[in-house]
Design an enzyme around this catalytic site. Sequence first.
Site, PDB file in Angstrom:
ATOM      1  N   HIS A  98       0.844  -1.195   0.000  1.00  0.00           N
ATOM      2  CA  HIS A  98       0.000   0.000   0.000  1.00  0.00           C
ATOM      3  C   HIS A  98       0.876   1.240   0.000  1.00  0.00           C
ATOM      4  CE1 HIS A  98      -2.964   2.945   0.723  1.00  0.00           C
ATOM      5  NE2 HIS A  98      -2.680   3.132   1.998  1.00  0.00           N
ATOM      6  N   ASP A 123       1.495  -4.682 -21.035  1.00  0.00           N
ATOM      7  CA  ASP A 123       2.317  -5.811 -20.571  1.00  0.00           C
ATOM      8  C   ASP A 123       2.006  -6.143 -19.113  1.00  0.00           C
ATOM      9  OD1 ASP A 123       3.724  -5.834 -22.962  1.00  0.00           O
ATOM     10  OD2 ASP A 123       5.495  -4.820 -22.150  1.00  0.00           O
ATOM     11  N   TYR A 217       7.985 -13.432 -22.174  1.00  0.00           N
ATOM     12  CA  TYR A 217       9.064 -12.499 -21.868  1.00  0.00           C
ATOM     13  C   TYR A 217       9.957 -13.006 -20.747  1.00  0.00           C
ATOM     14  CZ  TYR A 217      11.152  -8.222 -19.970  1.00  0.00           C
ATOM     15  OH  TYR A 217      12.007  -7.285 -19.483  1.00  0.00           O
TER      16      TYR A 217
HETATM   17 ZN   LIG Z   1      -3.367   4.730   3.011  1.00  0.00          ZN
END
Ligand SMILES: [Zn+2]
Length: 220
Positions: A98, A123, A217
């Site tokens: 986060h 991608d 890839y």
């Molecule tokens: Zn936050």
Amino acid sequence: MSGAVVADLRRTVAELHGELIRNGLVAWTMGNISARVPGRELIVIKPSGVGYDELTASSMVVVDLHGTVVEGELSPSSDTATHAYVYRAMDWVGGVVHTHSPYATAWAAHGVAIPCVLTGQADEFGGDIPVGPFARIGGEEIGVGIVETLTGSRSPAVLMRSHGVFAIGASARDAVKAAVMCEDAARTVLLARTLGELTRLEQADIDALYDRYQNVYGQR
Ligand SMILES: [Zn+2]
């Protein structure tokens, strides 16, 4: 209960926080990373309010999938309930990140998805980077919004409205990569928008790019 696996993850999660700094994704202590302990109902997560320079393997907190502290002296991140909800709802997720990284959060402030106008975004995200609902901090509301938005989406990152970015991955490292790439896409597409209107890539091209990158890839 510690064991070598938990000790390794404590070190990995502590070190990965350095990537948030190196990539300009965080201010002060406003960003956190967690990892699922494979095969266990446990998560290793950043302690709350501790500066990135002071993070060590031993300062990491081990919690269960409901956010209850199992091991560690410090309180876990204030976003622990959100991380825990995501792990409970999405079996395959091994890492959650986060941040309030500035460019991506600017899009979140407007509640606008980042349109897929570049091959790099196709991608990595397989389409637009979606917006999740506004949710108050504290309970499980944010986790619910993340899971609802990312379930069935190719994108490993969501812009939670008026808040910031949550990124997921099979490992904590993959989730950090998604958070870094999300900020990169947010910055470039914002710059591109200042030059005029943008055209989304054709869906067939997005699909082909995503498939090649995810399946062909790199080193196999
Ligand atoms: Zn936050």
